[in-house]
Scaffold this motif. Structure first.
Motif, PDB file in Angstrom:
ATOM      1  N   ASP A 103       0.792  -1.223   0.000  1.00  0.00           N
ATOM      2  CA  ASP A 103       0.000   0.000   0.000  1.00  0.00           C
ATOM      3  C   ASP A 103       0.827   1.278   0.000  1.00  0.00           C
ATOM      4  O   ASP A 103       0.277   2.361  -0.096  1.00  0.00           O
ATOM      5  N   ILE A 104       2.118   1.164   0.132  1.00  0.00           N
ATOM      6  CA  ILE A 104       2.943   2.360   0.261  1.00  0.00           C
ATOM      7  C   ILE A 104       4.135   2.315  -0.683  1.00  0.00           C
ATOM      8  O   ILE A 104       4.594   1.256  -1.069  1.00  0.00           O
ATOM      9  N   ARG A 105       4.593   3.512  -1.058  1.00  0.00           N
ATOM     10  CA  ARG A 105       5.786   3.616  -1.902  1.00  0.00           C
ATOM     11  C   ARG A 105       6.999   3.343  -1.030  1.00  0.00           C
ATOM     12  O   ARG A 105       7.120   3.887   0.055  1.00  0.00           O
ATOM     13  N   PRO A 106       7.920   2.505  -1.478  1.00  0.00           N
ATOM     14  CA  PRO A 106       9.078   2.171  -0.650  1.00  0.00           C
ATOM     15  C   PRO A 106       9.932   3.400  -0.324  1.00  0.00           C
ATOM     16  O   PRO A 106      10.176   4.248  -1.177  1.00  0.00           O
ATOM     17  N   MET A 107      10.338   3.465   0.914  1.00  0.00           N
ATOM     18  CA  MET A 107      11.234   4.522   1.371  1.00  0.00           C
ATOM     19  C   MET A 107      12.627   4.266   0.811  1.00  0.00           C
ATOM     20  O   MET A 107      13.075   3.132   0.709  1.00  0.00           O
ATOM     21  N   SER A 108      13.313   5.314   0.446  1.00  0.00           N
ATOM     22  CA  SER A 108      14.705   5.234   0.016  1.00  0.00           C
ATOM     23  C   SER A 108      15.392   6.471   0.587  1.00  0.00           C
ATOM     24  O   SER A 108      15.273   7.563   0.040  1.00  0.00           O
ATOM     25  N   ARG A 109      16.073   6.285   1.727  1.00  0.00           N
ATOM     26  CA  ARG A 109      16.592   7.435   2.453  1.00  0.00           C
ATOM     27  C   ARG A 109      18.047   7.264   2.863  1.00  0.00           C
ATOM     28  O   ARG A 109      18.496   6.181   3.156  1.00  0.00           O
ATOM     29  N   LEU A 110      18.724   8.406   2.909  1.00  0.00           N
ATOM     30  CA  LEU A 110      20.079   8.488   3.441  1.00  0.00           C
ATOM     31  C   LEU A 110      19.987   9.107   4.826  1.00  0.00           C
ATOM     32  O   LEU A 110      19.381  10.163   4.995  1.00  0.00           O
ATOM     33  N   LEU A 111      20.550   8.434   5.809  1.00  0.00           N
ATOM     34  CA  LEU A 111      20.632   8.964   7.164  1.00  0.00           C
ATOM     35  C   LEU A 111      22.098   9.290   7.414  1.00  0.00           C
ATOM     36  O   LEU A 111      22.929   8.397   7.517  1.00  0.00           O
ATOM     37  N   GLN A 112      22.397  10.582   7.447  1.00  0.00           N
ATOM     38  CA  GLN A 112      23.773  11.031   7.610  1.00  0.00           C
ATOM     39  C   GLN A 112      23.925  11.670   8.977  1.00  0.00           C
ATOM     40  O   GLN A 112      23.078  12.435   9.418  1.00  0.00           O
ATOM     41  N   GLY A 113      25.007  11.319   9.661  1.00  0.00           N
ATOM     42  CA  GLY A 113      25.287  11.911  10.961  1.00  0.00           C
ATOM     43  C   GLY A 113      26.669  11.528  11.424  1.00  0.00           C
ATOM     44  O   GLY A 113      27.209  10.499  11.013  1.00  0.00           O
ATOM     45  N   ASP A 114      27.219  12.344  12.289  1.00  0.00           N
ATOM     46  CA  ASP A 114      28.543  12.059  12.833  1.00  0.00           C
ATOM     47  C   ASP A 114      28.532  10.751  13.609  1.00  0.00           C
ATOM     48  O   ASP A 114      27.474  10.271  14.042  1.00  0.00           O
ATOM     49  N   VAL A 115      29.707  10.190  13.832  1.00  0.00           N
ATOM     50  CA  VAL A 115      29.856   9.006  14.661  1.00  0.00           C
ATOM     51  C   VAL A 115      29.304   9.339  16.044  1.00  0.00           C
ATOM     52  O   VAL A 115      29.611  10.388  16.613  1.00  0.00           O
TER      53      VAL A 115
ATOM     54  N   VAL B 198      18.593  -2.104   5.713  1.00  0.00           N
ATOM     55  CA  VAL B 198      19.406  -1.028   6.274  1.00  0.00           C
ATOM     56  C   VAL B 198      20.849  -1.319   5.893  1.00  0.00           C
ATOM     57  O   VAL B 198      21.336  -2.429   6.096  1.00  0.00           O
ATOM     58  N   VAL B 199      21.516  -0.328   5.323  1.00  0.00           N
ATOM     59  CA  VAL B 199      22.911  -0.497   4.911  1.00  0.00           C
ATOM     60  C   VAL B 199      23.749   0.529   5.662  1.00  0.00           C
ATOM     61  O   VAL B 199      23.585   1.734   5.474  1.00  0.00           O
TER      62      VAL B 199
ATOM     63  N   SER C 281      10.068  -5.074  -3.173  1.00  0.00           N
ATOM     64  CA  SER C 281      10.079  -3.630  -3.045  1.00  0.00           C
ATOM     65  C   SER C 281      10.259  -3.155  -1.599  1.00  0.00           C
ATOM     66  O   SER C 281       9.450  -2.389  -1.087  1.00  0.00           O
ATOM     67  N   PRO C 282      11.323  -3.630  -0.924  1.00  0.00           N
ATOM     68  CA  PRO C 282      11.521  -3.230   0.475  1.00  0.00           C
ATOM     69  C   PRO C 282      11.966  -1.776   0.607  1.00  0.00           C
ATOM     70  O   PRO C 282      12.495  -1.186  -0.327  1.00  0.00           O
ATOM     71  N   HIS C 283      11.735  -1.246   1.788  1.00  0.00           N
ATOM     72  CA  HIS C 283      12.233   0.078   2.126  1.00  0.00           C
ATOM     73  C   HIS C 283      13.753  -0.006   2.244  1.00  0.00           C
ATOM     74  O   HIS C 283      14.297  -1.049   2.599  1.00  0.00           O
ATOM     75  N   LEU C 284      14.440   1.106   1.949  1.00  0.00           N
ATOM     76  CA  LEU C 284      15.894   1.143   2.029  1.00  0.00           C
ATOM     77  C   LEU C 284      16.325   2.340   2.865  1.00  0.00           C
ATOM     78  O   LEU C 284      15.921   3.474   2.588  1.00  0.00           O
ATOM     79  N   LEU C 285      17.121   2.057   3.883  1.00  0.00           N
ATOM     80  CA  LEU C 285      17.710   3.096   4.712  1.00  0.00           C
ATOM     81  C   LEU C 285      19.212   2.911   4.649  1.00  0.00           C
ATOM     82  O   LEU C 285      19.723   1.872   5.062  1.00  0.00           O
ATOM     83  N   VAL C 286      19.914   3.883   4.064  1.00  0.00           N
ATOM     84  CA  VAL C 286      21.370   3.816   3.998  1.00  0.00           C
ATOM     85  C   VAL C 286      21.924   4.845   4.967  1.00  0.00           C
ATOM     86  O   VAL C 286      21.397   5.944   5.099  1.00  0.00           O
ATOM     87  N   MET C 287      22.978   4.451   5.685  1.00  0.00           N
ATOM     88  CA  MET C 287      23.532   5.317   6.723  1.00  0.00           C
ATOM     89  C   MET C 287      25.003   5.585   6.445  1.00  0.00           C
ATOM     90  O   MET C 287      25.711   4.725   5.922  1.00  0.00           O
ATOM     91  N   SER C 288      25.432   6.784   6.808  1.00  0.00           N
ATOM     92  CA  SER C 288      26.823   7.137   6.615  1.00  0.00           C
ATOM     93  C   SER C 288      27.206   8.310   7.502  1.00  0.00           C
ATOM     94  O   SER C 288      26.425   9.248   7.668  1.00  0.00           O
ATOM     95  N   ALA C 289      28.405   8.234   8.044  1.00  0.00           N
ATOM     96  CA  ALA C 289      28.968   9.390   8.745  1.00  0.00           C
ATOM     97  C   ALA C 289      29.693  10.274   7.735  1.00  0.00           C
ATOM     98  O   ALA C 289      29.842  11.474   7.946  1.00  0.00           O
ATOM     99  N   THR C 290      30.115   9.679   6.632  1.00  0.00           N
ATOM    100  CA  THR C 290      30.867  10.416   5.609  1.00  0.00           C
ATOM    101  C   THR C 290      30.340  10.049   4.224  1.00  0.00           C
ATOM    102  O   THR C 290      30.940   9.242   3.515  1.00  0.00           O
ATOM    103  N   PRO C 291      29.192  10.604   3.827  1.00  0.00           N
ATOM    104  CA  PRO C 291      28.647  10.248   2.517  1.00  0.00           C
ATOM    105  C   PRO C 291      29.548  10.736   1.382  1.00  0.00           C
ATOM    106  O   PRO C 291      30.123  11.813   1.466  1.00  0.00           O
ATOM    107  N   ILE C 292      29.656   9.904   0.376  1.00  0.00           N
ATOM    108  CA  ILE C 292      30.460  10.275  -0.787  1.00  0.00           C
ATOM    109  C   ILE C 292      29.646  11.237  -1.658  1.00  0.00           C
ATOM    110  O   ILE C 292      28.420  11.284  -1.557  1.00  0.00           O
ATOM    111  N   PRO C 293      30.302  12.012  -2.504  1.00  0.00           N
ATOM    112  CA  PRO C 293      29.570  12.973  -3.350  1.00  0.00           C
ATOM    113  C   PRO C 293      28.435  12.338  -4.157  1.00  0.00           C
ATOM    114  O   PRO C 293      27.380  12.941  -4.333  1.00  0.00           O
ATOM    115  N   ARG C 294      28.628  11.110  -4.629  1.00  0.00           N
ATOM    116  CA  ARG C 294      27.575  10.453  -5.403  1.00  0.00           C
ATOM    117  C   ARG C 294      26.315  10.275  -4.561  1.00  0.00           C
ATOM    118  O   ARG C 294      25.207  10.476  -5.038  1.00  0.00           O
TER     119      ARG C 294
END
Length: 179
Positions: free
Chosen positions: A7-19, A134-135, A155-168
């Motif tokens: 019933d919902i559109r899959p989430m595709s999000r970047l969660l960025q934050g310091d260590v 979750v990646v 069609s799972p939701h995707l949450l990618v996490m990074s303290a240092t995201p690359i420019p891409r």
């Protein structure tokens, strides 16, 4: 909470934050929400040390809920509901027998949350009710690897996490492929 994955559109999000900023706690809340809704969730880390750390963090946070740890998985009860959640660990250094046992439990839906490394991406690993991937340290995985993880579910939701995201990764947020 996921009521019906279709019933919902899959989430595709970047969660960025310091260590130390709380990215892992946000991920755990998402993993728990998915599992308590009757679906499976996966958390992938680039190294065995980090995957084992996430697994241990889950155990430590949930141990006050009557957990019992046995090898590469543990279960805990959800309050007075009588429902339990099982968390598993899958890494490349596990014995073949242990990997096969975890893979069988995943395929049967007996593991609600799997934490692991690239071992989760293997073709013989089935996660039939995968609703959230979750990646952690997503910049250390390729596009195809993240895609392989998503392909394990419908069609799972995707949450990618990074303290240092690359420019891409940042450009993906600008152009709408990643929130």
């Amino acid at each position: 909470i996921l009521h019906d994955i279709n019933d919902i559109r899959p989430m595709s999000r970047l969660l960025q934050g310091d260590v130390g900023s709380g990215k892992t706690i946000v991920a755990i809340a998402c993993l728990m929400s998915t599992a308590t809704s009757g679906y499976q969730a996966a958390m992938m880390a680039p190294t065995e040390i980090l995957a084992e750390q996430h697994y241990q963090n889950l155990f430590n946070l949930l141990s006050n809920k009557g957990t019992n740890k046995a090898g590469a998985e543990f279960s805990f009860a959800l309050g007075d509901t009588g429902k339990s959640v099982t968390v598993g660990l899958l890494t490349g250094s596990q014995s073949k027998k242990e990997k096969q046992r975890i893979q069988k439990m995943l395929a049967n839906g007996d593991i609600d949350i799997i934490v692991g490394t690239h071992a989760i991406l293997q073709a013989n690993v089935e996660i039939p009710r995968l609703a959230l991937a979750v990646v952690d340290e997503q910049h250390r995985f390729g596009v195809m690897q993240r895609s392989q993880l998503r392909d394990k579910g419908i069609s799972p939701h995707l949450l990618v996490m990074s303290a240092t995201p690359i420019p891409r990764s940042l450009s993906l947020t600008i152009y709408g492929d990643l929130d």
